[in-house]
Design an enzyme around this catalytic site. Structure first.
Site, PDB file in Angstrom:
ATOM      1  N   LYS A 192     -30.622  -7.427   5.493  1.00  0.00           N
ATOM      2  CA  LYS A 192     -31.734  -7.116   6.384  1.00  0.00           C
ATOM      3  C   LYS A 192     -33.020  -7.176   5.545  1.00  0.00           C
ATOM      4  O   LYS A 192     -33.015  -6.733   4.386  1.00  0.00           O
ATOM      5  CB  LYS A 192     -31.504  -5.713   6.956  1.00  0.00           C
ATOM      6  N   ARG A 219     -30.746   7.906  13.616  1.00  0.00           N
ATOM      7  CA  ARG A 219     -32.004   8.669  13.507  1.00  0.00           C
ATOM      8  C   ARG A 219     -32.021   9.883  14.413  1.00  0.00           C
ATOM      9  O   ARG A 219     -32.811  10.802  14.213  1.00  0.00           O
ATOM     10  CB  ARG A 219     -33.183   7.771  13.886  1.00  0.00           C
ATOM     11  N   GLU A 263     -27.341  -2.354  17.476  1.00  0.00           N
ATOM     12  CA  GLU A 263     -27.356  -1.406  16.352  1.00  0.00           C
ATOM     13  C   GLU A 263     -27.844  -0.070  16.879  1.00  0.00           C
ATOM     14  O   GLU A 263     -28.982   0.057  17.324  1.00  0.00           O
ATOM     15  CB  GLU A 263     -28.307  -1.917  15.264  1.00  0.00           C
TER      16      GLU A 263
HETATM   17  C1  3PG Z   1     -35.378  -1.053  12.182  1.00  0.00           C
HETATM   18  O1  3PG Z   1     -34.809   0.032  11.995  1.00  0.00           O
HETATM   19  O2  3PG Z   1     -34.848  -2.120  11.901  1.00  0.00           O
HETATM   20  C2  3PG Z   1     -36.773  -1.034  12.660  1.00  0.00           C
HETATM   21  O3  3PG Z   1     -37.192   0.274  12.866  1.00  0.00           O
HETATM   22  C3  3PG Z   1     -37.050  -1.841  13.871  1.00  0.00           C
HETATM   23  O4  3PG Z   1     -38.415  -2.049  13.820  1.00  0.00           O
HETATM   24  P1  3PG Z   1     -39.345  -2.121  15.119  1.00  0.00           P
HETATM   25  O5  3PG Z   1     -39.242  -0.785  15.790  1.00  0.00           O
HETATM   26  O6  3PG Z   1     -40.709  -2.447  14.586  1.00  0.00           O
HETATM   27  O7  3PG Z   1     -38.780  -3.212  15.996  1.00  0.00           O
END
Ligand code: 3PG
Length: 209
Positions: A124, A41, A37
Site C-alpha cells: 500500500k 479504527r 477493507e
Molecule cells: C486509508 O486508510 O487507506 C485511508 O484512510 C483512505 O484514505 P481516504 O479517506 O483519503 O480515502
C-alpha cells in the site's frame, strides 16, 4: 492469488455500527466490487469483519492492522487479508505464521527494501496524496521493478485514473465510496452507485509507459 489483481478498487470502511456491515457488503457486491477493507479504527470493525465473512462472494480484509495481536483477532473474525498503514516486521511475521496475505503500507525506499527482502510484490502507498501522488509512486517504483502499489489517502473519482494509468498500480483504495454518512443514513443505493462508478472509471483508465 494476487490481491491487487482481483479488483481495481478497494473501498476502505470505518464502521460505526456492526449492523451496517451486511447491507454494506451487499451494496458493494451490487455495484460490482467484491473486495472491502474494514478498518480497526472503530470498535465495530472486528464485529463488522465477522458479519461480512458470511458473504462468500465478498473478499473481506482488515485495515489499520498495526500490532501482531490484531492479525490474530482479524483472522479469527474471518478476514482474508490484512492491510497496515505502515510496515511492521512483526505484523508481517504473524501474517506469515497465520498464512494470511498482508499488504503493508510503504512511504519510502527503506520500506520498499524491507518489503522486497520479505519477498512481497504488493504494498500500500500511504498517504498517497501527501507523498507526491502519481509522481511520487513513479519515482519510488523505479528501483523496485517487481513491486506493485495500492495508493490510498486522497484518492478520489477525479484522480484515480491518473494513478491506475501507471503499470505498477493495479488498484487504488479510498473511503469515498463508503462515506460514514452514507452508512449512517443507510443510503445503500448510493454506495452501490459509487462503487459502480469507481469500477467504470478504473476500467477506463489508460495505461502509460
Ligand atoms: C486509508 O486508510 O487507506 C485511508 O484512510 C483512505 O484514505 P481516504 O479517506 O483519503 O480515502
Amino acid at each position: 492469488m494476487s490481491l491487487l489483481a482481483r479488483c481495481p478498487v478497494l473501498p476502505v470502511v470505518v464502521l460505526d455500527d456492526p449492523a451496517q456491515a451486511l447491507p454494506l457488503g451487499e451494496a458493494l457486491l451490487a455495484g460490482g466490487v467484491d473486495v472491502v477493507e474494514i478498518t480497526l479504527r472503530t470498535a465495530a470493525g472486528l464485529a463488522g469483519i465477522r458479519a461480512l465473512s458470511a458473504l462468500p462472494e465478498l473478499h473481506v480484509g482488515a485495515g489499520s492492522v498495526v500490532v501482531p495481536r490484531h492479525v490474530d483477532e482479524v483472522v479469527a473474525a474471518g478476514a482474508r487479508f490484512v492491510v497496515s498503514p505502515g510496515l511492521s516486521v512483526s505484523v508481517l511475521d504473524r501474517a506469515v505464521e497465520l498464512e494470511v496475505p498482508a499488504l503493508p503500507g510503504v512511504s519510502g525506499a527503506s520500506d520498499l527494501m524491507v518489503a522486497t527482502e520479505r519477498g512481497l510484490t504488493e504494498v500500500k502507498f500511504f498517504p498517497a496524496n501527501l507523498l507526491g501522488g502519481v509522481a511520487g509512486i513513479r519515482a519510488l517504483a523505479a528501483p523496485f521493478p517487481g513491486m506493485t502499489f495500492l495508493p490510498s489517502g486522497g484518492v478520489k473519482p477525479e484522480n484515480m485514473a491518473d494513478y491506475l494509468a501507471l503499470p505498477c498500480v493495479p488498484a487504488i483504495s479510498g473511503s469515498w465510496m463508503v462515506d460514514p454518512e452514507l452508512l449512517a443514513a443507510g443510503r445503500w443505493d448510493e454506495v452501490s452507485a459509487r462503487a459502480a462508478d469507481a469500477l467504470r472509471r478504473a476500467r477506463g483508465a489508460v495505461p502509460v509507459g
